[in-house]
Structures are given as structure tokens and as C-alpha cells.
Design an enzyme around this catalytic site. Sequence first.
Site, PDB file in Angstrom:
ATOM      1  CG  HIS A   1      73.684  29.874  58.501  1.00  0.00           C
ATOM      2  ND1 HIS A   1      72.990  30.326  57.392  1.00  0.00           N
ATOM      3  CD2 HIS A   1      72.741  29.622  59.448  1.00  0.00           C
ATOM      4  CE1 HIS A   1      71.694  30.322  57.657  1.00  0.00           C
ATOM      5  NE2 HIS A   1      71.517  29.892  58.890  1.00  0.00           N
TER       6      HIS A   1
ATOM      7  CG  HIS B   1      77.487  32.806  55.323  1.00  0.00           C
ATOM      8  ND1 HIS B   1      77.074  33.244  56.569  1.00  0.00           N
ATOM      9  CD2 HIS B   1      76.507  31.988  54.876  1.00  0.00           C
ATOM     10  CE1 HIS B   1      75.895  32.710  56.851  1.00  0.00           C
ATOM     11  NE2 HIS B   1      75.533  31.940  55.845  1.00  0.00           N
TER      12      HIS B   1
ATOM     13  CG  MET C   1      67.576  32.697  57.777  1.00  0.00           C
ATOM     14  SD  MET C   1      69.183  32.581  56.952  1.00  0.00           S
ATOM     15  CE  MET C   1      68.727  32.014  55.317  1.00  0.00           C
TER      16      MET C   1
ATOM     17  CG  ASP D   1      72.263  33.779  54.603  1.00  0.00           C
ATOM     18  OD1 ASP D   1      72.484  33.748  53.379  1.00  0.00           O
ATOM     19  OD2 ASP D   1      72.498  32.828  55.376  1.00  0.00           O
ATOM     20  N   GLY D   2      70.409  35.567  51.961  1.00  0.00           N
ATOM     21  CA  GLY D   2      69.475  34.989  50.993  1.00  0.00           C
ATOM     22  C   GLY D   2      68.969  36.016  50.000  1.00  0.00           C
ATOM     23  N   GLY D   3      69.308  35.809  48.727  1.00  0.00           N
ATOM     24  CA  GLY D   3      68.835  36.717  47.675  1.00  0.00           C
ATOM     25  C   GLY D   3      69.430  38.114  47.762  1.00  0.00           C
TER      26      GLY D   3
ATOM     27  CB  SER E   1      77.269  32.379  50.842  1.00  0.00           C
ATOM     28  OG  SER E   1      76.900  31.048  51.094  1.00  0.00           O
TER      29      SER E   1
ATOM     30  CG  MET F   1      70.701  26.694  57.797  1.00  0.00           C
ATOM     31  SD  MET F   1      70.864  27.063  56.055  1.00  0.00           S
ATOM     32  CE  MET F   1      72.627  27.148  55.938  1.00  0.00           C
TER      33      MET F   1
ATOM     34  CG  ASP G   1      75.091  28.785  53.867  1.00  0.00           C
ATOM     35  OD1 ASP G   1      74.576  29.297  54.872  1.00  0.00           O
ATOM     36  OD2 ASP G   1      75.278  29.403  52.801  1.00  0.00           O
TER      37      ASP G   1
ATOM     38  CG  MET H   1      72.482  23.570  54.206  1.00  0.00           C
ATOM     39  SD  MET H   1      71.937  23.759  52.517  1.00  0.00           S
ATOM     40  CE  MET H   1      72.073  25.547  52.332  1.00  0.00           C
TER      41      MET H   1
ATOM     42  N   GLY I   1      75.797  34.917  48.083  1.00  0.00           N
ATOM     43  CA  GLY I   1      76.404  33.813  47.350  1.00  0.00           C
ATOM     44  C   GLY I   1      76.376  34.077  45.860  1.00  0.00           C
TER      45      GLY I   1
HETATM   46  C1  DX5 Z   1      70.516  29.806  52.218  1.00  0.00           C
HETATM   47  C2  DX5 Z   1      71.892  30.013  52.786  1.00  0.00           C
HETATM   48  C3  DX5 Z   1      72.583  31.173  52.193  1.00  0.00           C
HETATM   49  C4  DX5 Z   1      72.911  31.037  50.724  1.00  0.00           C
HETATM   50  C5  DX5 Z   1      72.657  32.380  50.116  1.00  0.00           C
HETATM   51  O1  DX5 Z   1      70.005  28.613  52.710  1.00  0.00           O
HETATM   52  O2  DX5 Z   1      71.808  30.210  54.192  1.00  0.00           O
HETATM   53  O3  DX5 Z   1      73.750  31.546  52.913  1.00  0.00           O
HETATM   54  O4  DX5 Z   1      74.228  30.661  50.458  1.00  0.00           O
HETATM   55  O5  DX5 Z   1      72.760  32.248  48.759  1.00  0.00           O
HETATM   56  P1  DX5 Z   1      72.273  33.350  47.719  1.00  0.00           P
HETATM   57  O6  DX5 Z   1      73.062  34.591  48.002  1.00  0.00           O
HETATM   58  O7  DX5 Z   1      72.586  32.713  46.413  1.00  0.00           O
HETATM   59  O8  DX5 Z   1      70.793  33.561  47.959  1.00  0.00           O
HETATM   60 ZN    ZN Z   2      73.642  31.065  55.331  1.00  0.00          ZN
END
Ligand code: DX5
Ligand code: ZN
Length: 227
Positions: free
Chosen positions: A64, A31, A135, A173-175, A6, A66, A33, A35, A195
Site C-alpha cells: 500500500h 499488508h 480507507m 483498511d483502518g480500525g 498489516s 501512501m 504500509d 509511508m 493491524g
Molecule cells: C493506515 C494503514 C493501515 C494500518 C491499519 O494508515 O494504511 O494499513 O496498518 O492499522 P489498524 O488496523 O491498526 O487500524
Molecule cells: Zn494500509
Amino acid sequence: MIIAPSLLAADFTRLSREVKRTGASGAEWLHLDIMDGHFVPNISFGPALVGALRPLTKLFFDVHLMCSQPEILLEPFAAAGADEMIVHVELGTQVDSLIWKIRKLGKKVGLAVNPPTAITEVQPYLDKIDLLLVMTVNPGFGGQEFIHETLPKIQQAEAWRRERKLPYRISVDGGINNQTAAECARAGADTFVAGTSLFDARSLKAAVAKMRKIVNASDPALADLAV
Ligand code: DX5
Ligand code: ZN
């Protein structure tokens, strides 16, 4: 199994180098993101930046969205070189027409579901999408901790896919790090957005290779073959 670093966690002062490094890392996807400061309490980047990065790499651009009003962004991101656009199921009545519009633009269609939203919300759309994004943190920021309560949603998505013989990918996606990626792979995920864990590693290439090895070893389908 697809690994999708990401860009949110990359070094923003040298994006061109980061994108080229990702292209050479063995990852298949990038990926991106998006926002809007409304659907999520943060702002990232838009179509102009994605378009500027497009000529630098052949990586599949996994965009993605958001965003509260993705319909105004679909054409600009398609023109900027998105290969797939993911919209959120939380948008409710807009989802059907968004899916149709992404398809009409000739792009792959993704649907995302946030941690507090029931997985049953995505059920009506499963035969219309290429990818379901579960997510595993509340969207808006990188570097958050994986929410383990999302694992049963991955299992349910995988059960529906098997029962209905549907082709959608299951992305998380996330953590996502080596440990949580393995848990997601065992639950049925096949696409891993990461990420912080990848871009913080000393070698992105080694980190991608290691994550790939770990998720392959955790794939229940491959484990069956090994028996
Ligand atoms: C969160 C994003 C993710 C983010 C993940 O809002 O959608 O794609 O980049 O980041 P990590 O891998 O650091 O949790
Ligand atoms: Zn994402």
C-alpha cells in the site's frame, strides 16, 4: 474472503518471527504500509525491508503506497517481491499512468480512496484494477478508530461491481476489528486489512480464524444461500 494482517502493527524488533507467524496464521496476505512522510505525516519502511522479508514467506505481499511520488518506487517494490501495488486516487492525473506501469511490471493493481474523497473519483478506473481499497481511517497511523461514514462507499463500490460485472476485490483498511469487519462484509467488502486488532491478540492464528468466521457469516452472498 481474504484476511490481510498489516505489518505496521507487528513487533518491529522481531520482524522475521512476525512474518513467519503470519504465514502460519491462516491469513492469505500480508499488508505492507509504505509511508513517505509527505503524502501522510509518517514514515514506515521501504523496498529494502520488503525484499529482506520476501524469502521468509509465501504470503501474498499487498503493498500500500501512501506516497506522493509512487512512480519512483514501483520498480524497486516490484523487484523486492510485491505481488500487488496500491496507489491512491488522490494523486489525480498521475493515476492512469501509475496503473499502466504497475500492470507492465506484471503486478496486481490496487487503487485506494481516502475517507474525505468521494467514491465517484474511482469510477473511471474500475475496469482497470484488481482491487479497490476503501480507507476506513485517514491513512498515516495504525490503531485509529473506524470511520462509519465510509460504509456507504463500500456499498456503492459493491453496487458498481455487480452492475458492471467487474472482478475487482473490495478491501477495507483502518480500525478493522471483528465488529467493524462484519459491518464492512455486510456492505460488500471481501478483503480485510487489520493491524492492531490481530497483532494485539494473544493468538494471531485464533484471531485470524475468528475474523474469517465472522466475515463469512456476514457475507450477503452466503446468507442468501442459507435462506
Ligand atoms: C493506515 C494503514 C493501515 C494500518 C491499519 O494508515 O494504511 O494499513 O496498518 O492499522 P489498524 O488496523 O491498526 O487500524
Ligand atoms: Zn494500509
